[in-house]
Write an enzyme that holds these catalytic residues in place. Structure first.
Site, mmCIF file in Angstrom:
data_model
loop_
_atom_site.group_PDB
_atom_site.id
_atom_site.type_symbol
_atom_site.label_atom_id
_atom_site.label_comp_id
_atom_site.label_asym_id
_atom_site.label_seq_id
_atom_site.Cartn_x
_atom_site.Cartn_y
_atom_site.Cartn_z
ATOM 1 N N SER A 21 45.481 -80.984 -40.522
ATOM 2 C CA SER A 21 45.660 -82.162 -41.357
ATOM 3 C C SER A 21 46.964 -82.060 -42.136
ATOM 4 O O SER A 21 47.548 -80.980 -42.271
ATOM 5 C CB SER A 21 44.476 -82.305 -42.316
ATOM 6 O OG SER A 21 44.238 -81.100 -43.031
ATOM 7 N N GLU A 23 49.370 -83.525 -45.620
ATOM 8 C CA GLU A 23 49.411 -84.155 -46.941
ATOM 9 C C GLU A 23 50.752 -84.851 -47.149
ATOM 10 O O GLU A 23 51.805 -84.289 -46.871
ATOM 11 C CB GLU A 23 49.194 -83.111 -48.034
ATOM 12 C CG GLU A 23 49.266 -83.702 -49.451
ATOM 13 C CD GLU A 23 49.061 -82.642 -50.517
ATOM 14 O OE1 GLU A 23 47.936 -82.120 -50.593
ATOM 15 O OE2 GLU A 23 50.024 -82.327 -51.244
ATOM 16 N N ASP A 115 47.081 -80.724 -62.749
ATOM 17 C CA ASP A 115 47.854 -79.906 -63.683
ATOM 18 C C ASP A 115 48.219 -80.696 -64.929
ATOM 19 O O ASP A 115 48.471 -81.905 -64.855
ATOM 20 C CB ASP A 115 49.148 -79.422 -63.025
ATOM 21 C CG ASP A 115 48.906 -78.429 -61.910
ATOM 22 O OD1 ASP A 115 47.877 -77.727 -61.971
ATOM 23 O OD2 ASP A 115 49.737 -78.362 -60.980
ATOM 24 N N PHE A 225 57.867 -72.498 -55.689
ATOM 25 C CA PHE A 225 56.481 -72.317 -55.279
ATOM 26 C C PHE A 225 55.707 -71.522 -56.322
ATOM 27 O O PHE A 225 54.535 -71.788 -56.576
ATOM 28 C CB PHE A 225 56.405 -71.614 -53.927
ATOM 29 C CG PHE A 225 56.775 -72.495 -52.757
ATOM 30 C CD1 PHE A 225 57.095 -73.829 -52.937
ATOM 31 C CD2 PHE A 225 56.799 -71.991 -51.477
ATOM 32 C CE1 PHE A 225 57.440 -74.648 -51.873
ATOM 33 C CE2 PHE A 225 57.136 -72.798 -50.392
ATOM 34 C CZ PHE A 225 57.460 -74.131 -50.595
ATOM 35 N N HIS A 275 45.764 -77.242 -43.562
ATOM 36 C CA HIS A 275 46.225 -78.484 -44.191
ATOM 37 C C HIS A 275 47.676 -78.274 -44.608
ATOM 38 O O HIS A 275 47.970 -77.442 -45.474
ATOM 39 C CB HIS A 275 45.364 -78.794 -45.420
ATOM 40 C CG HIS A 275 45.627 -80.128 -46.048
ATOM 41 N ND1 HIS A 275 45.337 -81.319 -45.408
ATOM 42 C CD2 HIS A 275 46.137 -80.464 -47.260
ATOM 43 C CE1 HIS A 275 45.646 -82.324 -46.207
ATOM 44 N NE2 HIS A 275 46.145 -81.834 -47.326
#
Length: 300
Positions: A21, A23, A115, A225, A275
């Site tokens: 999948s 995003e 967040d 990251f 994902h």
């Protein structure tokens, strides 16, 4: 992709295959929309099982999220899932977003607390009329209609506390509230993922946990990251990237190699799906999947 009437949870439970999948995030302008459509066009031929769209909680961003989710749903045959957070929203606004998803024909929602505006390590700030926890958000969505609900998971630990046992208990609570699967935050250590699966298993939690994958394609992403996840990248990953830091093409090649190796280990260890956080680009994800399919166990 799921057959009509078959949810992402059904697909994961069937274990027919490891799901794949993607995003995407809502575009900010016309150029961003063109990039998004290009990415969808580049990845849809790979036949993803589902795609998801990230969520912006502020008024204009929230509208863009719903619009982008509606648009993506018309451009792919894959199940389209909308994200939803508790950030900067009242309960009434959250219910409005759920209703907007329903009106757009979206039946899957990824419910995450989100967040704080200051980033993942900043103190959480609850809206005065909002919700404090993703577990409460899961209950709200399930009460609002016939939605299949996913939640977030943190192999490297939630950046607010880095308490791995607490993270496992929270996932179990989300399952009890109605969550049917989880997708992880980005991570680079397969062992961290497997430890998370073991911890929830010991609690009797059976949520399938899809692994979130984001490749490093340039050196600057190392720090980025870490800021996104609240955890430093593994030293061995950083060392491999720093070794070729003066050669952008080599950095990209090594980054994709690291991501492919991670995917291989995860699938070999039984991860139910991958994902990919695409950043609204198709090339890196497509290359990782092409490389992965050259490894005998994953050929298709």
């Amino acid at each position: 992709m799921p057959a009509p009437g078959r949810t992402i949870a059904d697909l994961l439970a069937s274990r027919d295959h490891a799901t794949m999948s993607f995003e995407f995030f809502p575009p900010k302008d016309d150029a961003g929309q063109t990039q998004l459509l290009d990415a969808i066009g580049g990845l849809d031929p790979l036949h993803p099982d589902f795609v998801s769209v990230t969520y912006g909680a502020s008024g204009s961003t929230r509208a863009r999220t719903i619009d982008a989710t509606r648009l993506i749903r018309t451009r792919t045959q894959a199940t389209t899932m909308g994200h939803l957070t508790c950030v900067s929203q009242s309960v009434a606004e959250i219910r409005g977003a759920v209703a907007a998803y329903a009106d757009a024909g979206i039946t899957h929602i990824l419910a995450v607390r989100g967040d704080p505006p200051g980033g993942p390590t900043a103190p959480w700030q609850r809206h005065p009329e909002g919700l404090d926890h993703a577990t409460d958000l899961v209950r709200l969505v399930k009460d609002a209609g016939d939605f299949c609900v996913g939640v977030g998971a943190f192999p490297d630990g939630h950046p607010e506390h880095f308490d791995f046992d607490l993270d496992a208990r929270v996932l179990a609570e989300k399952e009890q509230a109605g969550a049917e699967f989880a997708i992880t935050q980005l991570f680079f250590d397969a062992d961290a993922y497997f430890r998370l699966v073991e911890r929830i298993d010991r609690l009797g939690c059976r949520l399938p946990i899809v692994a979130g994958i984001m490749p490093v394609t340039y050196v600057g992403q190392i720090e980025r990251f870490a800021a996104l996840s609240g955890a430093d990248l593994p030293a061995r990953v950083v060392a491999r990237l720093r070794e070729v830091a003066d050669d952008p093409a080599a950095v990209r090649a090594v980054g994709l190699e690291i991501a492919t190796e991670l995917c291989d280990r995860l699938l070999a260890g039984g991860a139910p799906g991958l994902h990919f956080f695409t950043q609204n680009r198709s090339k890196a994800t497509a290359e990782i999947l092409a490389a992965l399919r050259q490894i005998p166990p994953h050929r298709s």
